[in-house]
Scaffold this active site. Structure first.
Site, PDB file in Angstrom:
ATOM      1  CE1 TYR A  27      18.787 -32.479 -11.267  1.00  0.00           C
ATOM      2  CE2 TYR A  27      16.976 -32.363  -9.590  1.00  0.00           C
ATOM      3  CZ  TYR A  27      18.700 -32.561 -10.108  1.00  0.00           C
ATOM      4  OH  TYR A  27      19.346 -33.359  -9.009  1.00  0.00           O
TER       5      TYR A  27
ATOM      6  CE  LYS B 114      32.281 -25.818  -9.690  1.00  0.00           C
ATOM      7  NZ  LYS B 114      33.259 -26.244  -8.915  1.00  0.00           N
TER       8      LYS B 114
ATOM      9  CG  ASP C 111      33.306 -27.352  -5.552  1.00  0.00           C
ATOM     10  OD1 ASP C 111      32.636 -26.084  -5.169  1.00  0.00           O
ATOM     11  OD2 ASP C 111      34.168 -27.382  -6.254  1.00  0.00           O
TER      12      ASP C 111
ATOM     13  CG  ASP D 194      17.919 -33.610  -5.814  1.00  0.00           C
ATOM     14  OD1 ASP D 194      17.208 -34.076  -4.603  1.00  0.00           O
ATOM     15  OD2 ASP D 194      17.885 -34.169  -6.904  1.00  0.00           O
TER      16      ASP D 194
ATOM     17  CG  ASP E  94      18.548 -36.117  -0.332  1.00  0.00           C
ATOM     18  OD1 ASP E  94      17.425 -35.394  -0.278  1.00  0.00           O
ATOM     19  OD2 ASP E  94      18.470 -37.351  -0.888  1.00  0.00           O
TER      20      ASP E  94
HETATM   21 MG    MG Z   1      16.082 -35.457  -3.989  1.00  0.00          MG
END
Ligand code: MG
Ligand code: NAI
Length: 338
Positions: free
Chosen positions: A123, A175, A209, A233, A237
Site C-alpha cells: 500500500y 505469506k 490463505d 485490510d 473486513d
Molecule cells: Mg479496508
C-alpha cells in the site's frame, strides 16, 4: 482531570453518530474538552480543503482524535484524508477488535483483535507501467516496501497489547512461503519478537490463505492476530463480517505521538440525516480511546452498556433488525453508562 480530544464529526451520518457517542462518553463521568475541527467534505465546503492545517495542528496538540467517517468523492481529485492522517502522524498500528455481541448470529464466541500494519507493504503505492512495443501499459509493477523497523514495531505492539489486555495468544499471519523477502522478513522479525514474550503470551504463525479459511470455519480459535498492511485490510473486513458487520466494527489508528479512533464504516450517504444510523461502532471506537488513555474501567463500562442495550434491553437500530433510531439508542446507552 479533563481530557483534551480533537473531535471531527465527519460527513454523512458522522454528525449523528458522533453526537450520541459524545453523550455516552460524557455519561462515563470523565470530563472532556472537545476541540471541534473539520475534515473531509465538510471542510471542503467550508474552507476549501479536505484536511485543513488547523485540524492537523489540533491533533498535534491533543494527540487524540475521535473521528467520524469522511466522504471521499469518487472521480474528483483529493487524496484520501484517512491516508493523509495516517501518514502525517505515522499511525503505524491499525487495531480492529471484533466480538460477537448479537445472539443468534452465525458465529458465537468470536473475540478477535486484529493488529494491522498501517503504513508499509504494497500500500505504499510505488507502482509503474512498463511499455512493451506500442503498448505503454503492457506490464504493471507494484513494489511492497517492508522494513525491519516497521515489522518490529507492529509485532511488538501486538504482543504488548496482548499483555496489557490479558490476551493469551498472538497469531502471526504471513505469506512467507511465496513472498520470501517481503513476507519472510515480517515472519522472521515476528518470531524473534515472540521469543521475548515467552511464558507470557503464546504465539503461532499461519499462512494468509489458510487463515482466511480458518476464520470462517473456526473463528473462535483466534485471539490477537498481527499481519502486514494488505492482508490486514482484507482480514479485518472478513472478521467484522463474522460479528454482524459494519455497524459494530470500531477501529483505532495508533502512532508514536497521536492516536485516532473511528468506526470502520463510511459516511453511509444512503441513510444520512434520517436518524437511523447505528452509532455502536463509533461508541466502541470511543471505548478504545478510553482504553488508550488508561481509562479501561470506563471503556469496559461503555462496552458493557452497549451490550446490555442491544442484548438485554433488545433496543436495536435497523441494521441489527430493530426499530430504534440513532438518538433513542444513544439515550439508552448513556442511561446505562451513567
Ligand atoms: Mg479496508
Ligand atoms: P459505508 O460504510 O458508508 O456504507 C455501506 C453500507 O452500510 C450502506 O448501506 C450504509 O447505509 C451501511 N452502514 C454503514 N454504516 C452504518 C451504520 N453506522 N448504521 C447503519 N448502516 C450503516 O460505505 P460506502 O457506501 O462504500 O462509502 C460511503 C462513503 O464513505 C464514501 O465516500 C467512502 O469513501 C467513505 N468511507 C469513509 C471511511 C472513513 O472515513 N473511515 C471508511 C469507508 C468509507
Amino acid at each position: 482531570m479533563t481530557l483534551d480530544v480533537t473531535l471531527i464529526e465527519g460527513d454523512g451520518i458522522g454528525p449523528e453518530i458522533t453526537a450520541e457517542t459524545v453523550k455516552v462518553l460524557e455519561a462515563t463521568g470523565l470530563r472532556f474538552s472537545w476541540d471541534r475541527r473539520l475534515a473531509g467534505m465538510a471542510a471542503v465546503d467550508t474552507v476549501g480543503t479536505p484536511l485543513p492545517d488547523d485540524t492537523l495542528e489540533s491533533i498535534r496538540k491533543t494527540s487524540l482524535a475521535l473521528k467520524g467517517p469522511l466522504t471521499t468523492p469518487v472521480g474528483t481529485g483529493y487524496r484520501s484524508v484517512n491516508v493523509g492522517l495516517r501518514k502525517a502522524f505515522e499511525l503505524y498500528a491499525n487495531l480492529r477488535p471484533a466480538r460477537s455481541i448479537v445472539p443468534g448470529g452465525r458465529y458465537q464466541g468470536v473475540d478477535i483483535v486484529l493488529v494491522r500494519e498501517n503504513l508499509e507493504g504494497l500500500y505504499v503505492g510505488v507502482e509503474n507501467y512498463v511499455q512493451v512495443g506500442s503498448d505503454p501499459r503492457a506490464v504493471a509493477q507494484s513494489m511492497a516496501i517492508v522494513t525491519r523497523l516497521g515489522c518490529e514495531r507492529i509485532v511488538r505492539y501486538a504482543f504488548e497489547y496482548a499483555v496489557r489486555h490479558g490476551r493469551k495468544t498472538v497469531t502471526i499471519v504471513h505469506k512467507a512461503n511465496i513472498l520470501k523477502m517481503a513476507s519472510g522478513l515480517f515472519l522472521e522479525v515476528a518470531r524473534q519478537v515472540a521469543t521475548e514474550f515467552d511464558g507470557r503470551v503464546a504465539s503461532n504463525d499461519m499462512i494468509i490463505d489458510n487463515t482466511a479459511m480458518q476464520l470462517v470455519m473456526r473463528p473462535e480459535q483466534f485471539d490477537v492476530m498481527v499481519t502486514t498492511n494488505m492482508f490486514g485490510d482484507i482480514l479485518s473486513d472478513e472478521i467484522s463480517g463474522l460479528v454482524g458487520g459494519l455497524g459494530l466494527a470500531p477501529g483505532a489508528n495508533i502512532g508514536p505521538s497521536a492516536a485516532i479512533f473511528e468506526a470502520v464504516h463510511g459516511s453511509a450517504p444512503d441513510i444520512a440525516g434520517k436518524g437511523v444510523a447505528n452509532p455502536s461502532a463509533q461508541m466502541l471506537a470511543a471505548a478504545m480511546l478510553l482504553d488508550h488513555v488508561g481509562e479501561v474501567e470506563r471503556g469496559n463500562r461503555v462496552r458493557a452498556a452497549l451490550e446490555d442495550v442491544i442484548v438485554g434491553q433488545n433496543i436495536r437500530t435497523r441494521d441489527l433488525g430493530g426499530t430504534a433510531g440513532t438518538r433513542e439508542f444513544g439515550d439508552a446507552v448513556a442511561r446505562r453508562v451513567g
